[in-house]
Design a protein around this motif. Sequence first.
Motif, PDB file in Angstrom:
ATOM      1  N   ALA A 175       5.030   3.709  -9.158  1.00 52.99           N
ATOM      2  CA  ALA A 175       4.578   3.405 -10.090  1.00 52.99           C
ATOM      3  C   ALA A 175       2.860   4.523 -10.304  1.00 52.99           C
ATOM      4  CB  ALA A 175       3.488   1.848 -10.114  1.00 52.99           C
ATOM      5  N   LEU A 176       2.829   5.365  -9.308  1.00 47.96           N
ATOM      6  CA  LEU A 176       1.903   6.214 -10.082  1.00 47.96           C
ATOM      7  C   LEU A 176       3.054   7.440 -10.356  1.00 47.96           C
ATOM      8  CD1 LEU A 176      -0.528   8.321  -9.024  1.00 47.96           C
ATOM      9  CD2 LEU A 176       0.461   8.996  -6.871  1.00 47.96           C
ATOM     10  N   VAL A 207       9.454  10.393  -6.817  1.00 46.58           N
ATOM     11  CA  VAL A 207      10.189  10.822  -7.735  1.00 46.58           C
ATOM     12  C   VAL A 207      11.994  10.315  -7.801  1.00 46.58           C
ATOM     13  CG1 VAL A 207      10.357  12.967  -8.996  1.00 46.58           C
ATOM     14  CG2 VAL A 207       8.450  12.638  -8.123  1.00 46.58           C
ATOM     15  N   ALA A 208      12.275  11.016  -6.130  1.00 40.78           N
ATOM     16  CA  ALA A 208      13.560  10.958  -6.322  1.00 40.78           C
ATOM     17  C   ALA A 208      13.836   9.352  -6.659  1.00 40.78           C
ATOM     18  CB  ALA A 208      14.142  11.140  -4.800  1.00 40.78           C
ATOM     19  N   ARG A 209      12.977   8.697  -5.649  1.00 40.46           N
ATOM     20  CA  ARG A 209      12.841   7.068  -5.475  1.00 40.46           C
ATOM     21  C   ARG A 209      13.176   6.463  -6.926  1.00 40.46           C
ATOM     22  NH1 ARG A 209      14.800   3.105  -6.600  1.00 40.46           N
ATOM     23  NH2 ARG A 209      14.909   1.503  -5.131  1.00 40.46           N
ATOM     24  N   VAL A 215      21.133   1.691  -6.114  1.00 36.93           N
ATOM     25  CA  VAL A 215      20.148   1.209  -5.392  1.00 36.93           C
ATOM     26  C   VAL A 215      19.393   0.054  -5.882  1.00 36.93           C
ATOM     27  CG1 VAL A 215      19.757   3.621  -3.900  1.00 36.93           C
ATOM     28  CG2 VAL A 215      18.373   2.214  -5.578  1.00 36.93           C
ATOM     29  N   HIS A 216      18.819  -1.072  -4.869  1.00 36.57           N
ATOM     30  CA  HIS A 216      18.907  -2.039  -5.917  1.00 36.57           C
ATOM     31  C   HIS A 216      17.651  -2.812  -4.636  1.00 36.57           C
ATOM     32  CE1 HIS A 216      18.234  -6.029  -6.869  1.00 36.57           C
ATOM     33  NE2 HIS A 216      18.625  -5.599  -7.946  1.00 36.57           N
ATOM     34  N   ASP A 258      16.149  -2.956 -10.504  1.00 35.67           N
ATOM     35  CA  ASP A 258      15.628  -1.873  -9.060  1.00 35.67           C
ATOM     36  C   ASP A 258      13.959  -1.958 -10.264  1.00 35.67           C
ATOM     37  OD1 ASP A 258      15.954  -0.641  -7.351  1.00 35.67           O
ATOM     38  OD2 ASP A 258      15.522   1.500  -8.821  1.00 35.67           O
ATOM     39  N   ILE A 259      12.973  -1.229  -9.092  1.00 40.12           N
ATOM     40  CA  ILE A 259      11.840  -0.803  -9.233  1.00 40.12           C
ATOM     41  C   ILE A 259      11.813   0.083 -10.479  1.00 40.12           C
ATOM     42  CG2 ILE A 259      11.328  -1.800  -7.438  1.00 40.12           C
ATOM     43  CD1 ILE A 259      11.016   1.004  -6.319  1.00 40.12           C
ATOM     44  N   SER A 260      13.202   1.200 -10.344  1.00 41.67           N
ATOM     45  CA  SER A 260      13.078   2.030 -11.295  1.00 41.67           C
ATOM     46  C   SER A 260      13.184   1.911 -12.893  1.00 41.67           C
ATOM     47  CB  SER A 260      14.548   2.817 -11.125  1.00 41.67           C
ATOM     48  OG  SER A 260      15.885   2.160 -11.140  1.00 41.67           O
TER      49      SER A 260
END
Length: 269
Positions: A175-176, A207-209, A215-216, A258-260
């Motif tokens: 989130a940041l 950042v990568a995540r 991914v999920h 996914d959170i992305s």
Amino acid sequence: MEQIAFLGLGHMGAPMARRLLAAGHPLTVWNRTAAKAEPLVAEGAVLAASPADAVRDADVVVTMLADPAALDAVADEIVPALRPGARWIEMSTVGPDAVRELAARLGAGATLVDAPVMGSTDRAATGELGILAGGDTAGVEHVLARLGTVTRTGSLGTAAALKLVINASVIGAVALVAETLRLADALGVDGDTARAALANGPIGGAVARTFADGVHFATALAMKDLVLATKTTELPALEAVLADYRRAADDPALAQADISRAAARIRNP
């Protein structure tokens, strides 16, 4: 080899169960939505009609469920059906209180290990999860080793506690990143340039995540983890993060994504 019952065949549970089946363990599976078990049944698993039926003959029980409520509902059915001496590996992210309450329900009739995992669906499929293990793992180390690398955390409940700490840090960091990129947009900084600069800084992993593919980690599950964390102690920053995710999850499709995807909405509300 031990008869294993695996309950919970979601994005993480299904590839984990497949690892155990491929290793040669006789495997009985159960999932609330039975259709999700069909690929595993085609590969040799036995589908149980109920949680109790799944565990009745099991030496080892593995649960990978969505939240404390799901664990409690399954426990209602399987605790009376467990064989004496069975070992229960609880791998969901439910927090230490739920683990300790489950242990109290089991008493001395079965051994409980709390073993939540770090990593997403890709690592679950390859057996490269990071597994945090609390409690007495004697007799199940070889089962856990099929799924990833084990880190002992201490007494029962310590693994569940540490998993909550780790997830809160990851979810908050994503989130940041999203909000700092929103700041970059507002300041007229090129988005790709800002992303590259952040990726090369102290929060590069986050950042990568934030931009991960393949991914999920459902936003709804991330919010569940933040609720568990913020109930434990006063965490103003994480409460603000939770509010960010809740706004993103107003879109039902994003709640299960996914959170992305949620991060993209946080960046561009």
